[in-house]
Enzyme design. Structure first.
Site, PDB file in Angstrom:
ATOM      1  CG  ASP A   1      -2.354   0.643   0.855  1.00 28.71           C
ATOM      2  OD1 ASP A   1      -2.298   1.807   0.414  1.00 28.71           O
ATOM      3  OD2 ASP A   1      -3.238   0.041   1.148  1.00 28.71           O
TER       4      ASP A   1
ATOM      5  CG  HIS B   1     -14.433   0.964  -6.290  1.00 31.20           C
ATOM      6  ND1 HIS B   1     -15.331   0.723  -5.223  1.00 31.20           N
ATOM      7  CD2 HIS B   1     -13.546   1.076  -5.190  1.00 31.20           C
ATOM      8  CE1 HIS B   1     -14.996   1.098  -4.183  1.00 31.20           C
ATOM      9  NE2 HIS B   1     -13.865   1.125  -4.137  1.00 31.20           N
TER      10      HIS B   1
END
Length: 352
Positions: free
Chosen positions: A219, A257
């Protein structure tokens, strides 16, 4: 009569924000936790006593207004109410199937997600909905001066609220995924990289079920900086648009998304490069698959996400056809979509 129903619907929509604010209030006051600590339905005065005890305050809660909050949430089926008639009629409030998801200290709790979605910093973005329709401008940037990732990096308090919200749905999503997708995960023998894995809860949970898997949590630097040490999990920070750590399989949950089709293709191509097992390697995506004509459980929430995601990140939710086109463009084939009993579905794609 139809005209009256139409009027009533507008009134309900106008005040629907009150539902989420009352829910937020119940979580902040820990009402569900107070009831749960007694192990049975309790009186309003017992709830008030618990609120006072939790706040370490000498000031008594506003009991008349608390009763209104409870009456409202009982009507919304968040709490239950029944009355006992001894010398006087007393209402006893209990947990419902809904309020059990608000327990703050339970592994599967939606309380942190409610607090993040109803936080003033999050709510501010919705006030630019009309502007987004007119100008397609970045609404989060309009509200806060920068995009959500930059804002989270520069604001530790919001970053914590956001990370807590994301972490809260990990056991819910992973529980459903692990129970519905056993064969798909059991065949993986090497390394799995969780791209956009937050603080590492998902890959850690995965490794508990499949100890043969080696896990990498990948991340952004400001996220990894707050990630706890987890047994067997390697934390790596970086930029998904630059490169992704090598692994036999890639896992991504609620990442794509957030981005446009063009950016998604770039990320997916980086994932393709990262997969070392070109014959058996695959990408496992946990994302919403929209079906606007469906009326199944969670479909209303999926449609809400279809409005939410563009405002907060500039991305979008996608239909099955859109997912297949995206993955094909990035070089993936043999795409399989598996519906599971949570908001997103499992999208599985292979290199050949």
């Amino acid at each position: 009569m139809e005209s009256l129903r139409g009027q009533e619907q507008i009134w309900q929509l106008m005040f629907s924000f009150v539902d989420s604010m009352a829910l937020k209030c119940a979580i902040e006051l820990r009402i569900a936790d107070i009831i749960h600590s007694h192990g049975k339905p309790i009186t309003l005065s017992q709830i008030a006593s618990g609120i006072r005890s939790n706040s370490n305050s000498s000031i008594s809660p506003n009991i008349p207004y608390l009763s209104r909050i409870m009456r409202f949430l009982v009507r919304k089926n968040i709490f239950t109410e029944h009355q006992e008639d001894n010398d006087e009629v007393i209402s006893l409030y209990g947990l419902s199937d809904s309020s059990r998801w608000l327990l703050r200290d339970f592994k599967s709790s939606l309380a942190p997600m409610v607090l993040m979605q109803t936080h003033p910093l999050s709510m501010a973005v919705w006030h630019f909905l009309e502007d987004y329709v007119r100008n397609s401008s970045n609404t989060f940037e309009k509200a806060h001066g920068c995009n959500i990732w930059e804002f989270s990096s520069a604001n530790p308090e919001f970053n914590k609220i956001f990370n807590n919200a994301m972490a809260s749905i990990v056991p819910i999503y992973m529980g459903a995924m692990l129970s519905s997708y056993k064969d798909g995960l059991g065949c993986i023998k090497g390394t799995v990289v969780d791209v956009g894995g937050g603080t590492g809860g998902s890959i850690s949970e995965l490794m508990k079920y499949y100890p043969n898997i080696k896990g990498i949590n990948f991340d952004l630097p400001h996220v990894i900086a707050t990630a706890p040490a987890l047994d067997g999990v390697t934390h790596i920070s970086g930029d998904i648009f630059e490169s992704i750590p090598s692994a036999d399989a890639v896992l991504m949950k609620g990442v794509l998304h957030c981005f446009s089709d063009e950016k998604c293709v770039k990320v997916l191509r980086n994932c393709r490069k990262a997969i070392t097992d070109k014959k058996n390697g695959k990408i496992i995506i946990l994302e919403i698959v929209l079906d606007p004509t469906s009326n199944q459980i969670f479909d209303e929430t999926r449609m809400v996400y279809d409005l939410l995601i563009p405002l907060f990140s500039g991305g979008k939710e996608r239909t099955e056809l859109e997912w297949k086109r995206l993955l094909n463009e990035a070089g993936f084939t043999c795409i399989k979509i598996t519906k599971i009993p949570i908001i997103p579905a499992i999208i599985e794609a292979f290199l050949v």
